[in-house]
Design a protein around this motif. Structure first.
Motif, PDB file in Angstrom:
ATOM      1  N   VAL A   1      -9.714  -9.869 -21.724  1.00 15.75           N
ATOM      2  CA  VAL A   1      -8.944  -8.740 -21.199  1.00 15.75           C
ATOM      3  C   VAL A   1      -9.562  -8.259 -19.882  1.00 15.75           C
ATOM      4  O   VAL A   1      -8.851  -7.989 -18.906  1.00 15.75           O
ATOM      5  CB  VAL A   1      -8.883  -7.598 -22.235  1.00 15.75           C
ATOM      6  CG1 VAL A   1      -8.099  -6.404 -21.679  1.00 15.75           C
ATOM      7  CG2 VAL A   1      -8.240  -8.087 -23.535  1.00 15.75           C
ATOM      8  N   TRP A   2     -10.873  -8.191 -19.856  1.00 14.31           N
ATOM      9  CA  TRP A   2     -11.574  -7.780 -18.630  1.00 14.31           C
ATOM     10  C   TRP A   2     -11.326  -8.778 -17.506  1.00 14.31           C
ATOM     11  O   TRP A   2     -11.047  -8.400 -16.366  1.00 14.31           O
ATOM     12  CB  TRP A   2     -13.062  -7.648 -18.916  1.00 14.31           C
ATOM     13  CG  TRP A   2     -13.886  -7.307 -17.714  1.00 14.31           C
ATOM     14  CD1 TRP A   2     -14.013  -6.087 -17.113  1.00 14.31           C
ATOM     15  CD2 TRP A   2     -14.693  -8.217 -16.948  1.00 14.31           C
ATOM     16  NE1 TRP A   2     -14.864  -6.167 -16.020  1.00 14.31           N
ATOM     17  CE2 TRP A   2     -15.289  -7.474 -15.901  1.00 14.31           C
ATOM     18  CE3 TRP A   2     -14.974  -9.581 -17.052  1.00 14.31           C
ATOM     19  CZ2 TRP A   2     -16.146  -8.059 -14.966  1.00 14.31           C
ATOM     20  CZ3 TRP A   2     -15.822 -10.168 -16.129  1.00 14.31           C
ATOM     21  CH2 TRP A   2     -16.390  -9.398 -15.092  1.00 14.31           C
TER      22      TRP A   2
ATOM     23  N   TYR B   1      -8.924 -10.511 -12.385  1.00 12.38           N
ATOM     24  CA  TYR B   1      -8.104 -11.448 -11.622  1.00 12.38           C
ATOM     25  C   TYR B   1      -6.800 -10.821 -11.143  1.00 12.38           C
ATOM     26  O   TYR B   1      -6.006 -11.467 -10.457  1.00 12.38           O
ATOM     27  CB  TYR B   1      -7.799 -12.689 -12.467  1.00 12.38           C
ATOM     28  CG  TYR B   1      -8.921 -13.697 -12.485  1.00 12.38           C
ATOM     29  CD1 TYR B   1      -9.270 -14.400 -11.335  1.00 12.38           C
ATOM     30  CD2 TYR B   1      -9.632 -13.948 -13.651  1.00 12.38           C
ATOM     31  CE1 TYR B   1     -10.296 -15.329 -11.348  1.00 12.38           C
ATOM     32  CE2 TYR B   1     -10.670 -14.871 -13.679  1.00 12.38           C
ATOM     33  CZ  TYR B   1     -10.998 -15.565 -12.525  1.00 12.38           C
ATOM     34  OH  TYR B   1     -12.013 -16.472 -12.535  1.00 12.38           O
ATOM     35  N   GLY B   2      -6.573  -9.571 -11.500  1.00 14.25           N
ATOM     36  CA  GLY B   2      -5.394  -8.864 -11.015  1.00 14.25           C
ATOM     37  C   GLY B   2      -4.094  -9.303 -11.654  1.00 14.25           C
ATOM     38  O   GLY B   2      -3.020  -9.183 -11.040  1.00 14.25           O
ATOM     39  N   LEU B   3      -4.160  -9.810 -12.886  1.00 18.20           N
ATOM     40  CA  LEU B   3      -2.933 -10.205 -13.572  1.00 18.20           C
ATOM     41  C   LEU B   3      -2.089  -8.973 -13.884  1.00 18.20           C
ATOM     42  O   LEU B   3      -2.603  -7.866 -14.035  1.00 18.20           O
ATOM     43  CB  LEU B   3      -3.266 -10.961 -14.857  1.00 18.20           C
ATOM     44  CG  LEU B   3      -4.055 -12.267 -14.683  1.00 18.20           C
ATOM     45  CD1 LEU B   3      -4.245 -12.954 -16.017  1.00 18.20           C
ATOM     46  CD2 LEU B   3      -3.361 -13.204 -13.705  1.00 18.20           C
ATOM     47  N   ALA B   4      -0.808  -9.188 -13.994  1.00 17.97           N
ATOM     48  CA  ALA B   4       0.118  -8.084 -14.258  1.00 17.97           C
ATOM     49  C   ALA B   4      -0.220  -7.420 -15.589  1.00 17.97           C
ATOM     50  O   ALA B   4      -0.671  -8.096 -16.525  1.00 17.97           O
ATOM     51  CB  ALA B   4       1.548  -8.607 -14.279  1.00 17.97           C
ATOM     52  N   PRO B   5      -0.016  -6.105 -15.695  1.00 16.94           N
ATOM     53  CA  PRO B   5      -0.339  -5.400 -16.940  1.00 16.94           C
ATOM     54  C   PRO B   5       0.299  -6.011 -18.187  1.00 16.94           C
ATOM     55  O   PRO B   5      -0.326  -6.056 -19.244  1.00 16.94           O
ATOM     56  CB  PRO B   5       0.187  -3.983 -16.688  1.00 16.94           C
ATOM     57  CG  PRO B   5       0.104  -3.822 -15.210  1.00 16.94           C
ATOM     58  CD  PRO B   5       0.429  -5.177 -14.644  1.00 16.94           C
ATOM     59  N   GLU B   6       1.542  -6.515 -18.057  1.00 15.91           N
ATOM     60  CA  GLU B   6       2.178  -7.113 -19.232  1.00 15.91           C
ATOM     61  C   GLU B   6       1.474  -8.395 -19.660  1.00 15.91           C
ATOM     62  O   GLU B   6       1.398  -8.699 -20.861  1.00 15.91           O
ATOM     63  CB  GLU B   6       3.662  -7.380 -18.989  1.00 15.91           C
ATOM     64  CG  GLU B   6       3.980  -8.305 -17.820  1.00 15.91           C
ATOM     65  CD  GLU B   6       4.198  -7.572 -16.519  1.00 15.91           C
ATOM     66  OE1 GLU B   6       4.881  -8.135 -15.641  1.00 15.91           O
ATOM     67  OE2 GLU B   6       3.699  -6.433 -16.363  1.00 15.91           O
ATOM     68  N   VAL B   7       0.910  -9.131 -18.701  1.00 11.64           N
ATOM     69  CA  VAL B   7       0.148 -10.336 -19.038  1.00 11.64           C
ATOM     70  C   VAL B   7      -1.165  -9.949 -19.713  1.00 11.64           C
ATOM     71  O   VAL B   7      -1.585 -10.580 -20.691  1.00 11.64           O
ATOM     72  CB  VAL B   7      -0.123 -11.183 -17.777  1.00 11.64           C
ATOM     73  CG1 VAL B   7      -0.978 -12.403 -18.122  1.00 11.64           C
ATOM     74  CG2 VAL B   7       1.184 -11.625 -17.136  1.00 11.64           C
TER      75      VAL B   7
END
Length: 196
Positions: free
Chosen positions: A68-69, A74-80
């Motif tokens: 999760v961290w 890596y700046g993945l979208a919140p839904e990801v």
């Protein structure tokens, strides 16, 4: 990295049972053969090896926190990030490496909460500690923390998706403790320092 691959890797990481690995390293009985049959820190502690229990706790929490961290870094979208959190948690509950028979998810859930918000994890942990100190029932402490976590998340987390994930984790934790709930209600639950 492809999103689906990241989610799959999170599930596989969640499927690693540190209680089983640590117990083997210490020459202890398989934690699934004692107590509740759960391969978590509480059952490892029943072996009498506190260090083994601590390492299990830290390992299970770390595997919830790490993916999760990383997803957030890596700046993945919140839904990801939400799907990754659910994947690692489901990996712990239903691990592919152990015929889909895993733990109850308390430490892994705390790790996920820590990645979402240290304050959220701290409040959940304080809730657990307070109830355990009063009752000596690990299961009741976990159930209380799970029940309170969505409220804490509502107050602390700005992302609706994260709040929903915490709610789902709490429901799954309570579901996984259903046998403990029955024992608590009929007075047969074994607490630390208590006879079943």
């Amino acid at each position: 990295m492809n999103t689906a691959v990241f989610i799959l890797l999170a599930y596989l990481l969640g499927s690693i049972a540190f209680g089983i690995i640590v117990s083997r390293a210490f020459g202890l009985p398989d934690p699934r053969t004692v107590g509740s049959g759960n391969p978590g820190a509480t059952n490892v502690l029943r072996s009498g090896k506190k260090l083994a229990a601590v390492l299990t706790l830290l390992g299970d929490a770390a595997k919830g926190w790490l993916p999760v961290w990383l997803a957030q870094v890596y700046g993945l979208a919140p839904e990801v990030v939400c799907w990754i959190a659910l994947a690692v948690f489901l990996g712990h509950l239903y691990p592919v490496f152990y015929r889909f028979k895993g733990g109850k998810g308390v430490a892994t859930a705390v790790g996920i909460l820590l990645a979402f918000s240290p304050a959220l994890a701290g409040l959940a942990l304080l809730s657990w500690l307070a109830v355990f100190a009063l009752t000596r029932f690990s299961s009741l402490a976990a159930l209380t923390a799970a029940a309170l976590a969505p409220g804490f998340a509502w107050l602390l987390l700005p992302q609706v998706g994260y709040i929903i994930v915490v709610f789902v984790l709490s429901l799954l934790l309570i579901w996984r403790h259903r046998s403990n709930i029955r024992k608590l209600l009929d007075g047969t639950e074994a607490g630390f320092g208590k006879k079943p």
